[in-house]
Structures are given as C-alpha cells and as structure tokens.
Scaffold this active site. Structure first.
Site, mmCIF file in Angstrom:
data_model
loop_
_atom_site.group_PDB
_atom_site.id
_atom_site.type_symbol
_atom_site.label_atom_id
_atom_site.label_comp_id
_atom_site.label_asym_id
_atom_site.label_seq_id
_atom_site.Cartn_x
_atom_site.Cartn_y
_atom_site.Cartn_z
ATOM 1 C CG ASP A 59 -0.351 0.037 2.513
ATOM 2 O OD1 ASP A 59 0.878 -0.151 2.599
ATOM 3 O OD2 ASP A 59 -1.079 0.249 3.516
ATOM 4 C CE LYS A 128 2.831 -5.873 3.852
ATOM 5 N NZ LYS A 128 2.328 -4.683 4.594
ATOM 6 C CD GLU A 197 7.561 -0.501 7.757
ATOM 7 O OE1 GLU A 197 6.589 -1.170 7.370
ATOM 8 O OE2 GLU A 197 7.824 0.636 7.338
HETATM 9 O O1 KIV Z 1 3.439 -1.162 1.550
HETATM 10 C C1 KIV Z 1 4.614 -1.543 1.641
HETATM 11 O O2 KIV Z 1 5.465 -1.216 0.819
HETATM 12 C C2 KIV Z 1 4.959 -2.389 2.766
HETATM 13 C C3 KIV Z 1 6.393 -2.731 2.934
HETATM 14 C C4 KIV Z 1 7.062 -1.564 3.546
HETATM 15 C C5 KIV Z 1 6.590 -3.955 3.732
HETATM 16 O O3 KIV Z 1 4.125 -2.758 3.511
#
Ligand code: KIV
Length: 300
Positions: A59, A128, A197
C-alpha cells in the site's frame, strides 16, 4: 507430495514457482528471502525475471506512485487495479497484496469479502494485514477461508495517526514484550510469514529465532529470514530523504531525468526524429507532393 509448481514464461521457459512452502524451506535452510514491492507490469516483470522470491503490491503505492502523503486514503479498487497489472507480470515470485487501511477494519465478513477480491480478481497468493494480536482472529478467519496471510508488525504505517508519526517500535521493555506476543499470536493464528518493520535488529533476531514462519525485515536488521524494500527507494525514485534503512541500488531518477532532458533537447533542435526514424513512401511510387497534388481535404 511435492509442493513445487511449474509455470512457463512468455519465452516458453519453465520456472519453479515460489510458494509458501518454498519460503518456509528457505527459512529452514537459512537461505535469505529477497522481497520487493511492485505496482505495475514492467517493474514487476523485471523483478520477477531478476529472481526476487516475493513481490508485494504494497500500500506504499499510495505514496510512491499516487503521490499521497500517507497510505490511509488508498482504496480497495485502486489496489486491485495495480494488483491485476502486477499479476500479469509475475510468473515465479510469491505474490502478496496489501490490504489497504479500512479494508479489514469493519469485521470478519467485510475483511473476507475484500481479501477474496484480492485473490480472485487481483491474483494474490496471500494478503498482508498490519497489526499484531488484535488481528489474530482475522488471520484465523482468512486462513480458514484458504487465504494465506502475511502479518506485519512493528512500525505499521497504517497506524500513523495513532502513533503520531513514523517511529521505530520495540525500544522499551513493554513494547518488546508486546511485539513478541504479537508475533507469537499471528503465527498461532496461521500467518504464513511476518513482516517486521522499523524495530531494533536485536529484537528482530529474537523474533526470527522464535518464529517457525519466515520473518521479512524492513528496517529490522540483517538477522531476519528475508528483506524487503520499496522499489522506489531502491532506485531513488522518491522525492524525500530516504529512511536510515534504505540502500540505493541505482539512480533511476537521474537516468530518467537525463534521458528526458536529452529527448527534450533533441525535439527542440529538430534532431529527433531523424530520417532513419521516419517512414518513407514505397520506392518507385512517384507521388507529387506539391501543394497542387494534395487532396483538398488535407490541404485545408
Ligand atoms: O506497503 C509496503 O510497501 C509495505 C512494505 C514496507 C513492507 O508494507
């Protein structure tokens, strides 16, 4: 039973598809997992052909591609649009699609509906979701619906309003205990991998050692089972100073800027297009292009 799936590329070559099992086996063999975000067909195709194991339609799309200040306004429709483009490109890598803010906050049924659209329409092999223990029951529900889930804990950008900014997590004993409990709860609920993260490397190492599922770090140090970076960070295609954990692997911004400036100059100086870049009348076709021969409809 073998878990390997074979896919063929446009060039007709066979490639071994990366699955949840592949990621797990990599963890067990201590072979690092290389993951990268992608949001469109050409970059996803290049990343897939370059051998990246996992591609995330993150996202972060909201900021990197759509120019928003944070990820909060991204919609399911926008995510699906980009997921479909990436799906068309990816043959080998494991494809994960981020559930945008608001798409898993209105209860299990709504979450399932959105996640199913990412699988059925966006071609996701996993979704995710951000958050720890408080997402465990959703992870169970999605897993029960045969949708693999990647958890995401630590600095979770969708919590920016609650956190009051983006700051490294897990730097105090209570926060460390919470993150350890979050990781255990998500694994217990059936998550297939965990993104860690913005946490201290020592804590990421501890979580990685305790977890049976692979951990994929971003700003979480070298001990994770894998690493993920945002495509635009990798190639200096962002316009803000990079975070501490970002390493540039090329300056695509400079390449594009210089290329566009050269193009601009070539057009301005009538140097582009040249004769070999132009179409010609067929040889032998005598065509008088004097004004008198031009049909009146073109001459006007
Ligand atoms: O949205 C994204 O790019 C992420 C990564 C930072 C893991 O969630």
């Amino acid at each position: 039973m073998s878990h390997t799936k074979v896919r063929s590329t446009d060039a007709g070559q066979s490639v071994l598809k990366v699955t949840t099992q592949t990621l797990l086996e990599k963890k067990l063999r201590r072979e690092p997992i290389a993951a990268l975000t992608a949001y469109d067909y050409p970059t996803a195709r290049i990343a897939d052909e370059a051998g990246v194991d996992l591609i995330l339609v993150g996202d972060s799309l909201a900021m990197t591609v759509l120019g928003h200040d944070d990820t909060l306004s991204l919609t399911v429709g926008e995510m699906l649009h980009h997921a479909r483009a990436v799906r068309r490109a990816v043959r080998r890598a494991f494809l994960v699609v981020d559930m945008p803010y608001g798409s898993y906050h209105l209860g299990s049924e709504d979450t399932l509906r959105n996640a199913l659209s990412f699988v059925k329409e966006g071609g996701a092999e996993a979704v995710k979701i951000e958050g720890g223990r408080r997402r465990a029951s959703l992870v169970e529900d999605l897993t029960a619906a045969e949708i693999p889930v990647v958890g995401h804990i630590g600095l979770t950008p969708q919590s920016v309003l609650r956190m009051g900014g983006y700051r490294v997590q897990g730097r105090s004993v209570p926060e460390i205990e919470e993150l350890l409990a979050d990781a255990a709860a998500l694994e217990g609920a059936g998550a297939v991998a965990l993104v860690l993260e913005g946490i201290p490397r020592e804590l990421a190492e501890r979580i990685t050692a305790a977890a049976r599922i692979p951990t994929i770090g971003i700003g979480a140090g070298p001990a994770c089972d894998g690493q993920i970076l945002v495509f635009h960070d990798l190639f200096q295609l962002t316009f803000d100073p990079p975070a501490k954990f970002v390493r540039s692997f090329g300056d695509a911004g400079l390449l594009l800027r210089e290329g566009i400036e050269r193009y601009h100059r070539a057009v301005a100086e009538r140097e582009f297009p040249n004769d070999s870049e132009s179409y010609h009348l067929p040889r032998g076709l005598a065509w008088n292009l004097q004004e008198s021969a031009v049909p009146s409809s073109l001459a006007s």
